[in-house]
Design an enzyme around this catalytic site. Structure first.
Site, short mmCIF file in Angstrom:
data_model
loop_
_atom_site.label_atom_id
_atom_site.label_comp_id
_atom_site.label_asym_id
_atom_site.label_seq_id
_atom_site.Cartn_x
_atom_site.Cartn_y
_atom_site.Cartn_z
CE LYS A 33 -0.52 -0.26 5.03
NZ LYS A 33 -1.37 -0.77 6.13
NE ARG A 131 -7.63 0.92 11.65
CZ ARG A 131 -6.50 0.73 10.99
NH1 ARG A 131 -5.63 1.73 10.88
NH2 ARG A 131 -6.20 -0.43 10.44
CE1 TYR A 254 14.39 31.31 4.11
CE2 TYR A 254 14.76 28.97 3.78
CZ TYR A 254 14.50 30.22 3.27
OH TYR A 254 14.34 30.38 1.92
CG MET A 302 10.77 23.53 -0.98
SD MET A 302 9.86 24.67 -2.02
CE MET A 302 8.71 25.39 -0.87
C1 LIG Z 1 -0.64 -1.79 6.78
C2 LIG Z 1 -1.23 -3.04 7.29
C3 LIG Z 1 -0.42 -4.14 7.56
C4 LIG Z 1 1.08 -4.09 7.52
O1 LIG Z 1 1.52 -3.48 8.71
P1 LIG Z 1 3.09 -3.35 9.07
O2 LIG Z 1 3.09 -2.83 10.45
O3 LIG Z 1 3.65 -2.37 8.11
O4 LIG Z 1 3.66 -4.70 8.91
C5 LIG Z 1 -1.04 -5.32 7.94
N1 LIG Z 1 -2.39 -5.39 8.06
C6 LIG Z 1 -3.19 -4.34 7.82
C7 LIG Z 1 -4.66 -4.48 7.99
C8 LIG Z 1 -2.65 -3.12 7.44
O5 LIG Z 1 -3.44 -2.08 7.23
#
Ligand SMILES: *Cc1c(COP(=O)(O)O)cnc(C)c1O
Length: 357
Positions: A33, A131, A254, A302
């Site tokens: 992801k 959640r 800065y 930046m």
């Molecule tokens: C992002 C995610 C993972 C992976 O988590 P990590 O801590 O990066 O290993 C696993 N399960 C779900 C549901 C996630 O959203």
């Protein structure tokens, strides 16, 4: 060309996948992801295509992009579907949807499925994260309802841990217990573990692990250390393009947050917060130059930032500076700015991405 790049070591990625696969047993999903945690989802998927048991993305559009790039095999959408169109895409492209609320069950019931086709659905249980997910006592009913819809051929039960990286609290043990109770006697696969649980909670091993951050070489339990087995996949680095001396009393950059106490030799480096390096990194944050640690000085800009070369007389224009990678754990920088490695990695942009291995 501006010397600023993220080098992505795909052999390290495969190595880290192998470590989790070996530890967890069963099957492990490589979580890609957020563009592969900023590393590039498509090249990472291509590098793992022969090795990985499957891939996970956050939402369907991320999965569609992988399919369009020719990525085959098991592919899970962790948030499931937002609407009916996405569910149709899951059918067409063979993406497994997570189901975490009733509206998604109803969409599946309404789905027009070609004869001979069925979905592999992941049923998400809220075991304590609070959640998303079904309450443990609703699981048996939802499970039955999915099977009776006639659209679902296979179900995998899943849950997600809130504190698997914290070995001192009881939360994960409780979540495992609730998961096991909620799914007892029900037919289907099991998937509980993120990276931290793969590393630290054998009681949570099931049919599928879901490996995210450790795939990219970060120790999921102690992000500030270099993990003895994992290898950093991303090296974020940029070149020194100018040098100058500060006299005692000279202020730098800065806000004049750094004032030289002695004659100080500064290297100007071609990377800034627009590239994803955190602006909040204070003077003293570690960088790696010519085989040694030195420090960032003054406020990050930046498009450029400054490093202290006073004690590195041989270093100068043309040298590369590593901001994170094999020598500086990204989690160490994250800790210095009050965040986690995940956020820094997936914010990297504008630099050239170079893939090797
Ligand atoms: C992002 C995610 C993972 C992976 O988590 P990590 O801590 O990066 O290993 C696993 N399960 C779900 C549901 C996630 O959203």
């Amino acid at each position: 060309m501006r010397p600023a790049r993220a080098r992505i070591d795909l052999s390290a990625l495969r190595h880290n996948y192998g470590v989790a696969r070996q530890t967890h047993g069963g099957q492990v999903m490589a979580v890609l992801k957020a563009n592969g945690y900023g590393h590039g989802a498509i090249p990472c998927a291509q590098a793992l295509q022969q090795t990985a048991d499957g891939f996970a993305v956050a939402f369907v559009a991320e999965g569609v992009a992988l399919r369009e790039a020719g990525i085959q095999g098991s592919l899970l959408s962790l948030e499931g579907c937002f609407d009916m169109d996405e569910l149709q895409q899951c059918v067409v492209l063979d993406i497994w949807p997570v189901v975490h609320q009733l509206a998604q069950v109803e969409q599946i019931e309404r789905l027009d499925l070609p004869a001979g086709r069925s979905l592999h659905v992941w049923l998400k249980i809220d075991t304590g994260m609070h959640r998303v997910g079904f309450a443990p006592d609703a699981v048996a009913t939802i499970h039955r309802r999915l099977l009776e819809s006639g659209k679902v051929g296979q179900i995998t039960f899943m849950t997600h841990f809130a504190q698997a990286d914290d070995l001192a609290v009881d939360a994960t043990r409780l979540q495992i217990e609730r998961f096991n109770q909620a799914t007892a006697g029900l037919e289907g696969g099991r998937s509980l573990s993120n990276s931290a649980a793969i590393q630290a909670w054998p009681a949570a091993y099931g049919n599928w692990g879901r490996q995210g951050i450790s795939l990219y070489g970060v120790d999921p339990v102690d992000q500030t250390r270099s993990h003895p087995e994992l290898r950093a996949v991303m090296t974020l680095e940029a070149g020194i393009f100018a040098e100058r001396w500060l006299e005692p009393g000279d202020a730098l950059s800065y806000g004049a947050t750094f004032v030289a106490e002695r004659r100080t030799r500064i290297g100007l480096v071609a990377l800034g917060y627009a590239d994803g390096y955190p602006r909040s990194a204070p003077t003293g944050t570690a960088v790696w130059v010519r085989g040694q640690r030195t420090r960032l000085v003054g406020r990050v800009c930046m498009d450029m930032l400054m490093v202290d070369l006073t004690d590195l007389p041989e270093a100068g224009s043309g040298d590369w500076v590593e901001f994170w990678g094999p020598h500086i754990p990204v989690g160490e920088i994250a800790a210095a700015v009050g965040t986690i490695s995940y956020e820094l990695l997936c914010n990297v942009k504008r630099v050239a991405f170079e893939y090797q291995g």
